[in-house]
Design an enzyme around this catalytic site. Structure first.
Site, PDB file in Angstrom:
ATOM      1  N   HIS A  38       0.869  -1.184   0.000  1.00 34.26           N
ATOM      2  CA  HIS A  38       0.000   0.000   0.000  1.00 34.26           C
ATOM      3  C   HIS A  38       0.908   1.236   0.000  1.00 34.26           C
ATOM      4  O   HIS A  38       2.013   1.199   0.540  1.00 34.26           O
ATOM      5  CB  HIS A  38      -0.825  -0.052   1.292  1.00 34.26           C
ATOM      6  CG  HIS A  38      -1.909   0.962   1.405  1.00 34.26           C
ATOM      7  ND1 HIS A  38      -1.683   2.274   1.764  1.00 34.26           N
ATOM      8  CD2 HIS A  38      -3.258   0.859   1.233  1.00 34.26           C
ATOM      9  CE1 HIS A  38      -2.830   2.926   1.815  1.00 34.26           C
ATOM     10  NE2 HIS A  38      -3.808   2.089   1.496  1.00 34.26           N
ATOM     11  N   ASP A  67       2.903  -4.344   8.138  1.00 33.46           N
ATOM     12  CA  ASP A  67       1.713  -3.520   7.976  1.00 33.46           C
ATOM     13  C   ASP A  67       0.524  -4.471   8.148  1.00 33.46           C
ATOM     14  O   ASP A  67       0.179  -5.229   7.251  1.00 33.46           O
ATOM     15  CB  ASP A  67       1.743  -2.888   6.579  1.00 33.46           C
ATOM     16  CG  ASP A  67       0.427  -2.212   6.221  1.00 33.46           C
ATOM     17  OD1 ASP A  67      -0.508  -2.265   7.032  1.00 33.46           O
ATOM     18  OD2 ASP A  67       0.346  -1.650   5.120  1.00 33.46           O
ATOM     19  N   GLN A  85      -4.665  -5.211   7.117  1.00 33.38           N
ATOM     20  CA  GLN A  85      -5.610  -6.240   6.673  1.00 33.38           C
ATOM     21  C   GLN A  85      -5.406  -7.538   7.444  1.00 33.38           C
ATOM     22  O   GLN A  85      -6.354  -8.312   7.611  1.00 33.38           O
ATOM     23  CB  GLN A  85      -5.447  -6.504   5.168  1.00 33.38           C
ATOM     24  CG  GLN A  85      -5.599  -5.269   4.283  1.00 33.38           C
ATOM     25  CD  GLN A  85      -7.005  -4.679   4.320  1.00 33.38           C
ATOM     26  OE1 GLN A  85      -7.981  -5.354   4.642  1.00 33.38           O
ATOM     27  NE2 GLN A  85      -7.105  -3.401   3.994  1.00 33.38           N
ATOM     28  N   LYS A 136     -10.543  -0.408  10.505  1.00 37.53           N
ATOM     29  CA  LYS A 136     -10.735  -1.633   9.711  1.00 37.53           C
ATOM     30  C   LYS A 136     -11.064  -2.824  10.622  1.00 37.53           C
ATOM     31  O   LYS A 136     -11.459  -3.876  10.157  1.00 37.53           O
ATOM     32  CB  LYS A 136      -9.482  -1.942   8.900  1.00 37.53           C
ATOM     33  CG  LYS A 136      -9.211  -0.886   7.829  1.00 37.53           C
ATOM     34  CD  LYS A 136      -7.950  -1.187   7.072  1.00 37.53           C
ATOM     35  CE  LYS A 136      -7.382   0.010   6.365  1.00 37.53           C
ATOM     36  NZ  LYS A 136      -7.983   0.276   5.070  1.00 37.53           N
ATOM     37  N   CYS A 168      -4.688   2.433  -3.622  1.00 34.94           N
ATOM     38  CA  CYS A 168      -3.433   2.947  -3.035  1.00 34.94           C
ATOM     39  C   CYS A 168      -2.296   1.966  -3.247  1.00 34.94           C
ATOM     40  O   CYS A 168      -1.461   1.757  -2.346  1.00 34.94           O
ATOM     41  CB  CYS A 168      -3.589   3.259  -1.553  1.00 34.94           C
ATOM     42  SG  CYS A 168      -4.747   4.576  -1.232  1.00 34.94           S
TER      43      CYS A 168
HETATM   44  N1  PMP Z   1      -1.882  -0.631   4.582  1.00 34.30           N
HETATM   45  C1  PMP Z   1      -2.848  -1.396   4.087  1.00 34.30           C
HETATM   46  C2  PMP Z   1      -2.533  -2.803   3.656  1.00 34.30           C
HETATM   47  C3  PMP Z   1      -4.147  -0.898   3.984  1.00 34.30           C
HETATM   48  O1  PMP Z   1      -5.117  -1.672   3.482  1.00 34.30           O
HETATM   49  C4  PMP Z   1      -4.407   0.434   4.399  1.00 34.30           C
HETATM   50  C5  PMP Z   1      -5.781   1.023   4.262  1.00 34.30           C
HETATM   51  N2  PMP Z   1      -6.363   0.824   3.007  1.00 34.30           N
HETATM   52  C6  PMP Z   1      -3.356   1.170   4.927  1.00 34.30           C
HETATM   53  C7  PMP Z   1      -2.109   0.617   5.001  1.00 34.30           C
HETATM   54  C8  PMP Z   1      -3.566   2.575   5.424  1.00 34.30           C
HETATM   55  O2  PMP Z   1      -4.432   2.601   6.523  1.00 34.30           O
HETATM   56  P1  PMP Z   1      -4.964   3.981   7.100  1.00 34.30           P
HETATM   57  O3  PMP Z   1      -5.445   4.783   5.939  1.00 34.30           O
HETATM   58  O4  PMP Z   1      -6.061   3.585   8.036  1.00 34.30           O
HETATM   59  O5  PMP Z   1      -3.820   4.628   7.822  1.00 34.30           O
END
Ligand code: PMP
Length: 415
Positions: A132, A209, A212, A235, A373
């Site tokens: 991401h 990270d 998920q 999430k 993203c």
């Molecule tokens: N890493 C992953 C794998 C994600 O799915 C996301 C959210 N889509 C993020 C980072 C970023 O999370 P946040 O916008 O809540 O900081």
């Protein structure tokens, strides 16, 4: 649908779970809501909404500073949330749990503090092709600041990633491995324990990270063998504006503060300031108090259900969705690795993902369309965007059917 595929997972009563989430009973465009975008943000159970309301209506005051009753109860609730997180991820101590506003902030924190202190020109950070942007851009900022390099581990066509590829890329220059626990686009569950062992054998640290990952499986940070683990509350059925950085105590001790301000100090004079120990060192200013309490309530909620049965239920939904989607003409599933969580991307011949998502919305079906993203991954996959359906504990087989029916209808409209 086959009889087998539609069999309910024993011991998991999804109908009962759905009654815990008030939003699920609403309609959208006159149709029942079919929410298949939990990978972007999950819906909230009543228990979380109630905890937030209770905090604001009964227990609210700023934390850590007041000598009066309300501030003490508010502080106790905030710190109780930290203990809930600690137990949930099996951290060794409370001082290893830092509240942030989300996973993005947590990764930026590590890059800006650990990264700037311990990495230098010539050092390498290992990422994967599926990351991401939150787990790419902070490392690029660090690269630009200190002159280190980024090395990218490739992804296979099915979305799997081979440990052997890590073995090729990790070497004596590697200082940090920064990877997703689970890909938000492909659903792939990375073999993080083996990768952690490779990183450590090379003398590197590993940050996961877990945005998920923590949603779909039990996370034990000690068993995973990582050094840093980050995730976002929203999430995990909790509120927005709260996230967690977990790190080994000795790393947090060695890291300089991220931001300066109230609450993170030991003493301040105009000549010199000394820091409070972790986690306060990394929580400058008034923290997201009620958001943390809400996250604690989400953890209580998850602890009150059979998580293993919930994970099995999600897996059943995923397998059923994969089989059903694959039968639609012109459909290409993206992300079919053997070991994956309940996230499914796809592209449909002749229909742009954004158009598809807009048409599905008219049927009450919420899916995400775009690059998620993960633009570098899109480039590797040779697509500009995908449509993504993601499943949570509250989704049903009937909702998978609704998705498939809506997609078939969309095909008639768009093609
Ligand atoms: N890493 C992953 C794998 C994600 O799915 C996301 C959210 N889509 C993020 C980072 C970023 O999370 P946040 O916008 O809540 O900081």
């Amino acid at each position: 649908m086959t009889a087998l595929a539609k069999t309910k997972t024993p011991a998991f009563d999804v109908a009962k779970i759905r009654t815990d989430f008030p939003i699920l009973s609403r309609t959208v465009h006159g149709k029942p809501l079919v929410y298949l975008d939990s990978a972007a943000s999950a819906q909230k159970p009543q228990a979380v909404i109630d905890a937030i309301t209770r905090a604001y209506t009964q227990d609210y005051a700023n934390v850590h500073r007041g000598a009066y009753y309300l501030s003490e109860t508010s502080t106790a609730a905030y710190e109780a949330a930290r203990e809930k997180v600690r137990a949930f991820i099996n951290a060794k101590s409370l001082s290893e749990v830092v509240f942030t506003k989300g996973a993005t902030e947590a990764i930026n924190l590590v890059a800006a503090t650990y990264g700037r202190k311990f990495l230098k020109a010539g050092d390498e950070i290992v990422l994967t092709a599926v990351e991401h942007h939150s787990n790419i851009v902070p490392w690029q900022l660090l690269r630009d600041a200190v002159g280190c390099e980024l090395k990218i581990v490739p992804v296979n066509l099915d979305g799997s990633i081979d440990v052997a590829e890590f073995a090729k890329v990790i070497g004596p220059r590697t200082k940090l491995v920064a990877i997703a626990h689970v890909s938000n686009v492909l659903g792939t569950v990375l073999p993080v324990r083996e990768i952690a062992d490779l990183a450590h054998a090379a003398g590197a640290k590993i940050i996961l990270d877990g945005c998920q990952g923590i949603v779909h499986q039990h996370v034990d940070v000690q068993a995973l063998g990582c050094d840093f683990y980050v995730f976002s509350g929203h999430k995990l059925y909790g509120p927005t504006g709260i996230g967690v950085l977990w790190a080994r105590a000795e790393l947090l001790d060695a890291m300089p503060p991220y931001q300066g301000g109230g609450d993170m100090i030991d003493s301040v004079t105009f000549a010199k300031t000394t820091w409070a120990p972790a986690p306060a060192k990394f929580e400058a200013g008034t923290p997201p108090i009620v958001q943390a309490i809400g996250l604690g309530a989400a953890i209580d909620y998850l602890n009150s259900i059979d998580r293993a049965a919930a994970a099995a239920h999600e897996d059943t939904l995923l397998r059923y969705a994969m089989t059903s989607l694959a039968q639609i003409p012109g459909m290409k599933l993206i992300g079919t690795a053997r070991h994956k969580a309940a996230v499914q991307s796809f592209v449909m011949e002749g229909a742009h993902p954004h158009d598809l998502a807009t048409v599905l919305d008219r049927s009450g079906v919420c899916v995400r369309a775009g690059h998620h993203c993960a633009q570098p991954l899109m480039e590797i996959l040779g697509v500009s965007a995908t449509t993504r359906a993601s499943f949570a504990i509250y989704n049903t087989m009937d909702e998978v059917d609704a998705l498939v029916t809506a997609l078939r209808r969309a095909q008639e409209v768009l093609l």
